[in-house]
Design a protein around this motif. Structure first.
Motif, PDB file in Angstrom:
ATOM      1  N   HIS A   1       0.803  -1.220   0.000  1.00  0.00           N
ATOM      2  CA  HIS A   1       0.000   0.000   0.000  1.00  0.00           C
ATOM      3  C   HIS A   1       0.843   1.280   0.000  1.00  0.00           C
ATOM      4  N   ILE A   2       2.144   1.167   0.225  1.00  0.00           N
ATOM      5  CA  ILE A   2       2.986   2.359   0.285  1.00  0.00           C
ATOM      6  C   ILE A   2       3.200   2.899  -1.127  1.00  0.00           C
ATOM      7  N   PRO A   3       2.962   4.186  -1.334  1.00  0.00           N
ATOM      8  CA  PRO A   3       3.155   4.735  -2.686  1.00  0.00           C
ATOM      9  C   PRO A   3       4.606   4.668  -3.115  1.00  0.00           C
ATOM     10  N   ARG A   4       4.827   4.247  -4.339  1.00  0.00           N
ATOM     11  CA  ARG A   4       6.179   4.234  -4.926  1.00  0.00           C
ATOM     12  C   ARG A   4       6.354   5.501  -5.737  1.00  0.00           C
ATOM     13  N   THR A   5       7.246   6.352  -5.309  1.00  0.00           N
ATOM     14  CA  THR A   5       7.544   7.587  -6.030  1.00  0.00           C
ATOM     15  C   THR A   5       9.061   7.746  -6.075  1.00  0.00           C
ATOM     16  N   PRO A   6       9.569   8.654  -6.894  1.00  0.00           N
ATOM     17  CA  PRO A   6      11.021   8.872  -6.904  1.00  0.00           C
ATOM     18  C   PRO A   6      11.569   9.258  -5.539  1.00  0.00           C
ATOM     19  N   ALA A   7      10.733   9.840  -4.673  1.00  0.00           N
ATOM     20  CA  ALA A   7      11.204  10.298  -3.366  1.00  0.00           C
ATOM     21  C   ALA A   7      11.017   9.271  -2.256  1.00  0.00           C
ATOM     22  N   ILE A   8      10.295   8.177  -2.530  1.00  0.00           N
ATOM     23  CA  ILE A   8      10.006   7.182  -1.498  1.00  0.00           C
ATOM     24  C   ILE A   8      10.549   5.827  -1.936  1.00  0.00           C
ATOM     25  N   GLN A   9      11.490   5.306  -1.179  1.00  0.00           N
ATOM     26  CA  GLN A   9      12.029   3.975  -1.421  1.00  0.00           C
ATOM     27  C   GLN A   9      11.449   3.025  -0.375  1.00  0.00           C
ATOM     28  N   VAL A  10      10.838   1.954  -0.806  1.00  0.00           N
ATOM     29  CA  VAL A  10      10.175   1.009   0.086  1.00  0.00           C
ATOM     30  C   VAL A  10      11.107  -0.175   0.334  1.00  0.00           C
ATOM     31  N   LEU A  11      11.343  -0.485   1.619  1.00  0.00           N
ATOM     32  CA  LEU A  11      12.303  -1.513   1.992  1.00  0.00           C
ATOM     33  C   LEU A  11      11.696  -2.489   2.987  1.00  0.00           C
ATOM     34  N   GLU A  12      12.054  -3.743   2.870  1.00  0.00           N
ATOM     35  CA  GLU A  12      11.657  -4.745   3.852  1.00  0.00           C
ATOM     36  C   GLU A  12      12.650  -4.714   5.009  1.00  0.00           C
ATOM     37  N   GLY A  13      12.132  -4.665   6.227  1.00  0.00           N
ATOM     38  CA  GLY A  13      13.000  -4.640   7.404  1.00  0.00           C
ATOM     39  C   GLY A  13      12.206  -4.269   8.627  1.00  0.00           C
ATOM     40  N   ASN A  14      12.878  -4.178   9.752  1.00  0.00           N
ATOM     41  CA  ASN A  14      12.220  -3.770  10.987  1.00  0.00           C
ATOM     42  C   ASN A  14      13.188  -2.980  11.842  1.00  0.00           C
ATOM     43  N   ALA A  15      12.707  -2.501  12.975  1.00  0.00           N
ATOM     44  CA  ALA A  15      13.499  -1.584  13.796  1.00  0.00           C
ATOM     45  C   ALA A  15      14.771  -2.216  14.346  1.00  0.00           C
ATOM     46  N   ARG A  16      14.789  -3.536  14.453  1.00  0.00           N
ATOM     47  CA  ARG A  16      15.974  -4.217  14.992  1.00  0.00           C
ATOM     48  C   ARG A  16      16.942  -4.655  13.898  1.00  0.00           C
TER      49      ARG A  16
END
Length: 253
Positions: A78-93
């Motif tokens: 659901h996260i928008p993909r734009t040139p300014a937003i890179q979507v990454l798999e991961g967590n706080a740890r």
């Protein structure tokens, strides 16, 4: 992340009823601006980005790059993909970022999902540049529950909020990683939907909200009745109050 497994159904419910529309976040825009120390080419890591509402807002508001880190594949969709937003798999740890690669970290309604805040604090310290802020948005244990709208109708939700990390717990965990408390304030957000519309959504809302999922069936039904009475009262009022809630903004550096 813990407490809720965000599968496709839960992620869709979150997107539909949990996201606060951009128009209701104007006070967050100004609060965050005060603490970001904006500069050209700035990069913010949004940890536990959910469906990307704040990632998109920060990109638009402040013209910065956002690294949206989210463990749930369903939420990432659901996260928008734009040139300014890179979507990454991961967590706080386990952040998929190089050392000292971000200028700020944002955690929205997420610290209570992190099993070990101390480990997360050290990982966040690793990826932030020196002096960069950590901005934490949330309902924090022990803080003015009467200003959280949901607690008005479903008071038993406070029972779950009591299990969230307190300001003291959070600051202690982050102090071990070299952070100190820089600010703590209350920020209001508003909702464009009426109470009647919320009543129509509340079953879906329950599915996507940590505190609501822990209610018993009797507690949930009693809360719906309180909400129904409030809806009937609002319908009899010429100028019903704007729906809003207040959450904490805790800033660490």
């Amino acid at each position: 992340m813990a407490r809720i497994s965000y599968d496709e159904q839960t992620a869709a419910a979150f997107k539909a009823v949990r996201e606060v529309p951009r128009d209701g976040l104007s006070e967050w825009r100004e609060a965050v601006r005060r603490h970001l120390r904006l500069s050209q080419g700035m990069t913010l890591v949004d940890i536990g980005a959910g469906t990307g509402a704040f990632a998109a807002a920060f990109s638009d508001w402040f013209d910065l790059s956002v690294l949206a880190v989210e463990p749930s594949a369903a939420m990432r969709d659901h996260i928008p993909r734009t040139p300014a937003i890179q979507v990454l798999e991961g967590n706080a740890r386990a952040l998929p970022l190089p050392d000292e690669s971000a200028d700020a970290a944002w955690l929205s309604l997420v610290i209570h999902h992190i099993p070990d805040l101390g480990v997360a604090a050290h990982e966040i310290r690793r990826v932030l540049r020196p002096g960069a802020p950590v901005l934490i948005r949330g309902g924090i244990s022990g803080r003015y529950y009467d200003r959280i709208e949901l607690v008005r109708w479903f008071p038993e939700t406070a029972r779950t909020i009591d299990t969230f990390p307190s300001v003291r717990d959070t600051c202690k965990a982050f102090a071990a990683a070299g952070f100190h408390q820089d600010a703590l304030e209350q920020v209001r957000e508003t909702y464009p939907t009426s109470l009647a519309e919320f009543l129509g959504q509340v079953d879906t809302f329950r599915h996507a909200d940590t505190t609501m999922r822990n209610l018993t069936e009797d507690e949930f039904l009693r809360g719906k009745e309180r909400l129904g009475r409030a809806v009937r009262h609002a319908e009899d009022t010429a100028n019903p109050e704007t729906r809003s809630r207040w959450l904490d903004l805790l800033v660490l550096r």
